[in-house]
Design a protein around this motif. Structure first.
Motif, PDB file in Angstrom:
ATOM      1  N   PRO A 110       0.809  -1.207   0.000  1.00 12.16           N
ATOM      2  CA  PRO A 110       0.000   0.000   0.000  1.00 12.16           C
ATOM      3  C   PRO A 110       0.847   1.263   0.000  1.00 12.16           C
ATOM      4  O   PRO A 110       2.004   1.242   0.381  1.00 12.16           O
ATOM      5  N   ARG A 111       0.231   2.352  -0.429  1.00 12.68           N
ATOM      6  CA  ARG A 111       0.954   3.616  -0.540  1.00 12.68           C
ATOM      7  C   ARG A 111       0.397   4.628   0.450  1.00 12.68           C
ATOM      8  O   ARG A 111      -0.787   4.685   0.703  1.00 12.68           O
ATOM      9  N   ILE A 112       1.314   5.439   1.008  1.00 11.78           N
ATOM     10  CA  ILE A 112       0.839   6.513   1.872  1.00 11.78           C
ATOM     11  C   ILE A 112       1.720   7.747   1.773  1.00 11.78           C
ATOM     12  O   ILE A 112       1.255   8.862   1.924  1.00 11.78           O
ATOM     13  N   LEU A 113       3.020   7.590   1.531  1.00 15.83           N
ATOM     14  CA  LEU A 113       3.948   8.714   1.514  1.00 15.83           C
ATOM     15  C   LEU A 113       4.783   8.649   0.247  1.00 15.83           C
ATOM     16  O   LEU A 113       5.598   7.753   0.087  1.00 15.83           O
ATOM     17  N   PHE A 114       4.552   9.579  -0.674  1.00 21.47           N
ATOM     18  CA  PHE A 114       5.264   9.591  -1.953  1.00 21.47           C
ATOM     19  C   PHE A 114       5.166   8.229  -2.646  1.00 21.47           C
ATOM     20  O   PHE A 114       6.097   7.785  -3.298  1.00 21.47           O
ATOM     21  N   GLY A 115       3.999   7.555  -2.495  1.00 20.76           N
ATOM     22  CA  GLY A 115       3.819   6.274  -3.140  1.00 20.76           C
ATOM     23  C   GLY A 115       4.553   5.132  -2.489  1.00 20.76           C
ATOM     24  O   GLY A 115       4.843   4.124  -3.141  1.00 20.76           O
ATOM     25  N   HIS A 116       4.869   5.245  -1.185  1.00 17.62           N
ATOM     26  CA  HIS A 116       5.632   4.224  -0.472  1.00 17.62           C
ATOM     27  C   HIS A 116       4.775   3.555   0.602  1.00 17.62           C
ATOM     28  O   HIS A 116       3.740   4.092   1.016  1.00 17.62           O
ATOM     29  N   PRO A 117       5.169   2.370   1.084  1.00 16.75           N
ATOM     30  CA  PRO A 117       4.384   1.636   2.082  1.00 16.75           C
ATOM     31  C   PRO A 117       4.211   2.429   3.371  1.00 16.75           C
ATOM     32  O   PRO A 117       5.083   3.235   3.746  1.00 16.75           O
ATOM     33  N   PRO A 118       3.107   2.206   4.107  1.00 14.48           N
ATOM     34  CA  PRO A 118       2.832   2.975   5.318  1.00 14.48           C
ATOM     35  C   PRO A 118       3.844   2.750   6.434  1.00 14.48           C
ATOM     36  O   PRO A 118       4.041   3.620   7.281  1.00 14.48           O
ATOM     37  N   GLY A 119       4.504   1.590   6.458  1.00 14.03           N
ATOM     38  CA  GLY A 119       5.512   1.358   7.487  1.00 14.03           C
ATOM     39  C   GLY A 119       6.656   2.350   7.429  1.00 14.03           C
ATOM     40  O   GLY A 119       7.372   2.556   8.416  1.00 14.03           O
ATOM     41  N   LEU A 120       6.835   2.983   6.259  1.00 13.34           N
ATOM     42  CA  LEU A 120       7.895   3.986   6.123  1.00 13.34           C
ATOM     43  C   LEU A 120       7.682   5.145   7.087  1.00 13.34           C
ATOM     44  O   LEU A 120       8.635   5.691   7.641  1.00 13.34           O
ATOM     45  N   VAL A 121       6.424   5.541   7.318  1.00 17.08           N
ATOM     46  CA  VAL A 121       6.135   6.656   8.235  1.00 17.08           C
ATOM     47  C   VAL A 121       6.591   6.317   9.647  1.00 17.08           C
ATOM     48  O   VAL A 121       7.229   7.120  10.332  1.00 17.08           O
ATOM     49  N   LEU A 122       6.266   5.101  10.095  1.00 18.13           N
ATOM     50  CA  LEU A 122       6.658   4.687  11.444  1.00 18.13           C
ATOM     51  C   LEU A 122       8.174   4.664  11.596  1.00 18.13           C
ATOM     52  O   LEU A 122       8.732   5.243  12.545  1.00 18.13           O
ATOM     53  N   LEU A 123       8.868   4.017  10.669  1.00 11.51           N
ATOM     54  CA  LEU A 123      10.322   3.926  10.778  1.00 11.51           C
ATOM     55  C   LEU A 123      10.977   5.297  10.632  1.00 11.51           C
ATOM     56  O   LEU A 123      12.007   5.580  11.262  1.00 11.51           O
ATOM     57  N   PHE A 124      10.391   6.147   9.821  1.00 11.36           N
ATOM     58  CA  PHE A 124      10.848   7.536   9.685  1.00 11.36           C
ATOM     59  C   PHE A 124      10.837   8.228  11.045  1.00 11.36           C
ATOM     60  O   PHE A 124      11.828   8.851  11.459  1.00 11.36           O
ATOM     61  N   LEU A 125       9.723   8.124  11.782  1.00 13.97           N
ATOM     62  CA  LEU A 125       9.581   8.807  13.065  1.00 13.97           C
ATOM     63  C   LEU A 125      10.450   8.177  14.149  1.00 13.97           C
ATOM     64  O   LEU A 125      11.058   8.887  14.968  1.00 13.97           O
ATOM     65  N   VAL A 126      10.517   6.855  14.165  1.00 12.28           N
ATOM     66  CA  VAL A 126      11.351   6.175  15.163  1.00 12.28           C
ATOM     67  C   VAL A 126      12.809   6.561  14.990  1.00 12.28           C
ATOM     68  O   VAL A 126      13.500   6.913  15.949  1.00 12.28           O
ATOM     69  N   GLU A 127      13.285   6.513  13.758  1.00 16.26           N
ATOM     70  CA  GLU A 127      14.689   6.848  13.516  1.00 16.26           C
ATOM     71  C   GLU A 127      14.962   8.324  13.761  1.00 16.26           C
ATOM     72  O   GLU A 127      16.057   8.701  14.191  1.00 16.26           O
ATOM     73  N   MET A 128      13.992   9.175  13.535  1.00 14.84           N
ATOM     74  CA  MET A 128      14.153  10.601  13.816  1.00 14.84           C
ATOM     75  C   MET A 128      14.491  10.835  15.282  1.00 14.84           C
ATOM     76  O   MET A 128      15.442  11.553  15.620  1.00 14.84           O
ATOM     77  N   TRP A 129      13.731  10.191  16.187  1.00 17.09           N
ATOM     78  CA  TRP A 129      13.971  10.396  17.618  1.00 17.09           C
ATOM     79  C   TRP A 129      15.206   9.654  18.103  1.00 17.09           C
ATOM     80  O   TRP A 129      15.929  10.152  18.984  1.00 17.09           O
ATOM     81  N   GLU A 130      15.486   8.489  17.540  1.00 13.53           N
ATOM     82  CA  GLU A 130      16.703   7.772  17.924  1.00 13.53           C
ATOM     83  C   GLU A 130      17.936   8.567  17.520  1.00 13.53           C
ATOM     84  O   GLU A 130      18.911   8.665  18.261  1.00 13.53           O
ATOM     85  N   ARG A 131      17.892   9.175  16.348  1.00  8.34           N
ATOM     86  CA  ARG A 131      19.025   9.987  15.893  1.00  8.34           C
ATOM     87  C   ARG A 131      19.131  11.307  16.662  1.00  8.34           C
ATOM     88  O   ARG A 131      20.233  11.842  16.833  1.00  8.34           O
ATOM     89  N   PHE A 132      17.999  11.856  17.117  1.00  6.79           N
ATOM     90  CA  PHE A 132      18.068  13.024  18.000  1.00  6.79           C
ATOM     91  C   PHE A 132      18.884  12.671  19.238  1.00  6.79           C
ATOM     92  O   PHE A 132      19.757  13.435  19.680  1.00  6.79           O
ATOM     93  N   SER A 133      18.607  11.512  19.780  1.00  7.29           N
ATOM     94  CA  SER A 133      19.334  11.046  20.958  1.00  7.29           C
ATOM     95  C   SER A 133      20.818  10.886  20.643  1.00  7.29           C
ATOM     96  O   SER A 133      21.683  11.379  21.382  1.00  7.29           O
ATOM     97  N   PHE A 134      21.133  10.232  19.534  1.00  2.48           N
ATOM     98  CA  PHE A 134      22.518   9.937  19.195  1.00  2.48           C
ATOM     99  C   PHE A 134      23.311  11.204  18.874  1.00  2.48           C
ATOM    100  O   PHE A 134      24.403  11.420  19.393  1.00  2.48           O
ATOM    101  N   TYR A 135      22.755  12.058  18.009  1.00  2.00           N
ATOM    102  CA  TYR A 135      23.519  13.226  17.567  1.00  2.00           C
ATOM    103  C   TYR A 135      23.575  14.319  18.631  1.00  2.00           C
ATOM    104  O   TYR A 135      24.506  15.126  18.638  1.00  2.00           O
ATOM    105  N   GLY A 136      22.587  14.366  19.517  1.00  2.00           N
ATOM    106  CA  GLY A 136      22.680  15.299  20.622  1.00  2.00           C
ATOM    107  C   GLY A 136      23.850  14.965  21.514  1.00  2.00           C
ATOM    108  O   GLY A 136      24.651  15.832  21.904  1.00  2.00           O
ATOM    109  N   MET A 137      23.990  13.684  21.826  1.00  2.00           N
ATOM    110  CA  MET A 137      25.111  13.245  22.636  1.00  2.00           C
ATOM    111  C   MET A 137      26.431  13.410  21.881  1.00  2.00           C
ATOM    112  O   MET A 137      27.439  13.849  22.438  1.00  2.00           O
TER     113      MET A 137
END
Length: 452
Positions: free
Chosen positions: A16-43
């Motif tokens: 299925p498509r939801i973001l630029f014609g990509h599967p909906p799981g992309l949104v979840l992984l996008f957000l998870v990695e965003m916050w994980e990288r905030f943690s990593f790059y802040g440190m």
């Protein structure tokens, strides 16, 4: 229809498509990695300064395990000095967070599955960030973060690959969008954490990095049911198997070696470049420059994604080898610029605006290079070894970090111009290896699928 206008293979699992014609799981992984990288790059943005100003002055008597770690690194605390010790500790830490994904990939592929490994790794990262504010347990905190990151990084990237069929041409563009999530977190982290460190102290800054990982973990737990557990199950359900021509192991080897030299260049941004641009060993005021590369990702990725999608519809999208070589060449140009500035300015640090130009240009190159490389590594993965293959990609960053930390220890003992020209020369080696690698990539039909 797929997002690029192509019909899926007969019997393929609907996507299925939801973001630029990509599967909906992309949104979840996008957000998870965003916050994980905030943690990593802040440190990451604070680590060199925090070690130099807070941890190392009293480390021999106040930091558990300090003498043992120095012995392992063959460092004499009485003679090495804080610059060399902090540089090598930074290199070991930032390198090992890209080595432990091999362990995380093994645990995920063979024992626990990706979801359980990611959740366990996230909990270890949270514990490590909370311990960082206690200097006595500083090294133990780094160890927890290193092990926890091993459970998260490779497996998140492997789950990104799981969203796409092996022959789905959207894969590399999906990784580009995923890369935006990484860089939203990486853009905000240096700004927020440096401001907190200056205005409210180290404890508040490290609490912010902990909160980032907690948010990412909570999102993942709530949404993980929407993610496929294994790409191999999709292939088995179709009675098909993915194959790649040529010699994937040789291709991965050449790609890996060339990538190491580019990461040596990248890791100077939080090591020697911080020292060069700062006014003193405790100056964190230039940390804002580290927000420029991820900001460039936010600006450039939508532009490049739309362009590549249009080229794909016309059958003219550059292949991953071409994208990687273009990116590597741009990175080399920026590293040569930095070397030239060091010569012209007689070793004096460039203005913040010239430094900002370097940071921005470097990341334009990375926009071409990293997503294409991640997509290519995931395509070459054997069924059942997806996480471990992505861990090999992170292993190149591990090697680059270790080399960067060792080279960073030369700062102050060699001339500044000689130092930056050395980094440019090493980057050129990576680009040359990438140019050798490109014909091998072009001869590999990554998306070929044949009936079993």
């Amino acid at each position: 229809m797929l997002g690029n206008g192509l019909m899926p293979a007969p019997g393929a699992r609907p996507s299925p498509r939801i973001l630029f014609g990509h599967p909906p799981g992309l949104v979840l992984l996008f957000l998870v990695e965003m916050w994980e990288r905030f943690s990593f790059y802040g440190m990451r943005a604070m680590l060199i300064v925090y070690m130099t100003a807070v941890v190392l002055p009293d480390a021999p008597t106040h930091v558990a395990g300090y003498q043992a770690v120095c012995a392992l690194l063959h460092l004499d605390p009485a003679q090495a000095g804080t610059v060399r010790i902090s540089s090598e500790l930074y290199g070991v830490y930032s390198g090992f967070v890209y080595l432990t994904p091999l362990l995380g990939g093994l645990l995920a592929d063979r024992l626990f599955g990706k979801r359980a490994t990611i959740i366990g790794g996230g909990l270890l990262i949270v514990a490590g960030h909370l311990l960082l504010t206690t200097p006595r347990w500083f090294l133990a905190a780094l160890l927890l973060i290193v092990v926890g990151t091993g459970g998260v990084k490779g497996n998140i990237a492997a789950q990104m690959a799981d969203l796409y069929e092996p022959d789905d041409p959207r894969r590399e563009r999906g990784f580009s969008i995923f890369y935006v999530g990484i860089n939203i977190g990486a853009t905000a982290a240096p700004l927020v954490c440096a401001l907190l460190a200056e205005r409210a102290g180290w404890n508040a800054a490290f609490m912010a990095t902990s909160a980032g990982m907690i948010l990412g973990l909570a999102l993942y737990v709530l949404g993980a049911r929407h993610l496929p557990e294994r790409q191999a199950e999709w292939a088995a359900s179709r009675g098909r198997r993915a194959v790649s021509g040529g010699h994937p192991a040789a291709l991965l080897t050449v790609l890996s070696i060339s990538s190491v030299f580019l990461w040596i260049s990248y890791e100077q941004q939080a090591n020697a470049l911080v020292r060069w641009l700062g006014t003193g060993p405790s100056d964190i005021g230039m940390a804002w420059l580290q927000a420029i590369p991820p900001a460039m990702v936010l600006i450039g990725t939508p532009v490049l994604t739309l362009r590549w999608s249009a080229q794909a519809r016309a059958g003219r999208e550059p292949g991953p080898g071409t994208k990687m070589l273009i990116g590597a060449a741009i990175i080399l140009a920026m590293q040569c610029l930095l070397g030239a500035l060091s010569v012209v300015l007689g070793g004096r640090a460039p203005s913040p605006w010239l430094a900002a130009l370097y940071f921005a240009g470097w990341e334009v190159g990375d926009l071409y290079f990293s997503p294409a490389a991640m997509g290519l590594f995931s395509r070459l993965a054997r069924p059942g070894y997806e996480s471990m293959t992505m861990a090999v990609w992170y292993l190149t960053i591990f090697a680059g970090n270790l080399a960067s930390g060792w080279i960073g220890g030369m700062w102050g003992s060699v001339g500044i111009s000689a130092y930056w020209l050395l980094i440019a020369a090493l980057t050129a080696v990576g680009v040359a290896a990438m140019a050798i690698c490109r014909p091998l990539i072009m001869r590999t039909p990554h998306a070929v699928v044949q009936d079993a």
